[in-house]
Write an enzyme that holds these catalytic residues in place. Structure first.
Site, PDB file in Angstrom:
ATOM      1  N   GLU A 185       0.833  -1.208   0.000  1.00  0.00           N
ATOM      2  CA  GLU A 185       0.000   0.000   0.000  1.00  0.00           C
ATOM      3  C   GLU A 185       0.864   1.253   0.000  1.00  0.00           C
ATOM      4  O   GLU A 185       1.787   1.393   0.807  1.00  0.00           O
ATOM      5  CB  GLU A 185      -0.909   0.026   1.235  1.00  0.00           C
ATOM      6  CG  GLU A 185      -1.809   1.262   1.264  1.00  0.00           C
ATOM      7  CD  GLU A 185      -2.630   1.389   2.544  1.00  0.00           C
ATOM      8  OE1 GLU A 185      -3.823   1.727   2.446  1.00  0.00           O
ATOM      9  OE2 GLU A 185      -2.081   1.167   3.634  1.00  0.00           O
ATOM     10  N   LYS A 227      -8.890   3.752  -2.256  1.00  0.00           N
ATOM     11  CA  LYS A 227      -9.275   3.246  -0.941  1.00  0.00           C
ATOM     12  C   LYS A 227     -10.566   3.917  -0.470  1.00  0.00           C
ATOM     13  O   LYS A 227     -10.664   5.138  -0.419  1.00  0.00           O
ATOM     14  CB  LYS A 227      -8.143   3.502   0.059  1.00  0.00           C
ATOM     15  CG  LYS A 227      -8.340   2.839   1.413  1.00  0.00           C
ATOM     16  CD  LYS A 227      -7.080   3.009   2.255  1.00  0.00           C
ATOM     17  CE  LYS A 227      -7.178   2.272   3.568  1.00  0.00           C
ATOM     18  NZ  LYS A 227      -5.928   2.412   4.365  1.00  0.00           N
ATOM     19  N   CYS A 263      -5.362  -2.351   2.532  1.00  0.00           N
ATOM     20  CA  CYS A 263      -5.223  -2.298   3.987  1.00  0.00           C
ATOM     21  C   CYS A 263      -6.533  -2.635   4.703  1.00  0.00           C
ATOM     22  O   CYS A 263      -7.086  -3.706   4.506  1.00  0.00           O
ATOM     23  CB  CYS A 263      -4.683  -0.920   4.366  1.00  0.00           C
ATOM     24  SG  CYS A 263      -3.962  -0.798   6.012  1.00  0.00           S
TER      25      CYS A 263
END
Length: 328
Positions: free
Chosen positions: A58, A148, A182
């Site tokens: 990430e 994200k 994540c």
């Protein structure tokens, strides 16, 4: 074999098998060009090793914002925080502007699919940045950019929330490939959005910590009856480059180790293929066989025979959100 390469070969039960890899590296922190050079080297190494898919962590390009926690990142109207963010936005990746072009060319030359986390700046959204997971195919084409959905905790001080446009899967050598950033991997409906599209090769990218990967990786594998690659990175004091902004302050405030890796691969039974690997830069390679997915889905298939679409149904909005609709 190089001591920093870990390779696992699985039994070849069928023609549906694929060689995958995780490149656990430290970025040239907050330096886009330097980090891209390092990533390109790992893509070439993966290609030379017969890898079909190589995954990076990430935000590895140009790095995770570790300064927030250690420099009073929530202080309003801080000149220090403004300066750090201005540099971060400058070093972010403008995908539409072609900043990924050299990596796309490297992926094409190596014949390798690449999934990597980057900090993306969209000129249509000003100077705000997103934590994005980019998928590049072996022809060097960018197939997907997943922003994200919800930055975690202090990440919200620098990253903007994304949208569902990148919740997509892709065919790769008989597998169905998808990925999340994540803590999105803790979101049941985000995982389900990929399961519903047939995902059986899941990529989870993390900033770098064994504590993040050691529990959820086998859980997702067991829940989805999928192979799961968890990719992490490293950041140690020696990885802070001399040209970083406020370098003396950052070296003073940041701990000796901000990220210790923890990259790993689990099979569709939830058992380790490669357990979490910490503390070194390494290319983790495994050959995976789709027969294992089919075996484990004999008794549980999350969006197949074990689903109840008459009772439970997920709606997914995959429109890219730009904040304005303009009519001339």
């Amino acid at each position: 074999m190089d001591q920093l390469t870990w390779m696992v070969r699985m039994p070849n039960y069928s023609s549906g098998h694929c060689v995958v890899a995780i490149a656990q590296i430290a970025p040239v922190w907050l330096d886009r060009a330097g980090t891209m050079d390092k990533i390109a080297g790992k893509i070439r190494e993966a290609g030379q090793s017969g890898v079909r898919l190589v995954v990076f962590s990430e935000g590895v390009l140009p790095g995770y914002p570790f300064w927030i926690e250690h420099t009073d990142g929530a202080r309003f109207e801080s000149d220090l925080q403004k300066s750090l963010f201005a540099h971060y936005s400058d070093q972010a990746v403008d995908i539409a502007g072609g900043d990924m072009g050299s990596l796309c060319a490297t992926a094409r030359e190596a014949g390798v699919w690449v999934m990597l986390g980057c900090i993306e700046r969209d000129p249509n959204r000003g100077q705000s940045v997103f934590a994005s997971l980019v998928t590049i195919d072996d022809n060097g084409e960018i197939r997907n950019v997943h922003r994200k959905l919800m930055p975690t905790y202090e990440e919200r001080l620098v990253w903007s929330p994304g949208d569902g446009a990148g919740l997509r899967t892709f065919e790769l050598d008989g597998f169905r490939l998808g990925g999340l950033n994540c803590w999105e991997n803790w979101m049941p409906l985000a995982r389900s959005a990929l399961y519903a599209q047939g995902e059986d090769l899941h990529v989870a990218v993390w900033p770098g910590s064994v504590r993040n990967t050691e529990q959820i990786t086998p859980f997702i594998a067991r829940e989805g009856r999928s192979f799961v690659l968890s990719a992490s990175s490293l950041l140690r004091q020696e990885d802070i480059p001399d040209n970083a902004p406020h370098v003396d302050l950052l070296r003073e405030r940041l701990p000796a180790v901000c990220a210790d890796g923890g990259s790993c691969i689990a099979g569709p039974d939830g058992e380790w293929i490669i357990p979490p690997r910490a503390d070194d830069e390494v290319l983790l390679i495994a050959e995976i066989d789709h027969a294992r997915v089919r075996e484990e889905r004999q008794n549980f298939d999350p969006f197949g025979h074990y689903s109840r679409p008459d009772v439970l149904e997920l709606q997914i909005d995959r429109r890219r959100r730009n904040g304005a609709s303009i009519r001339d």
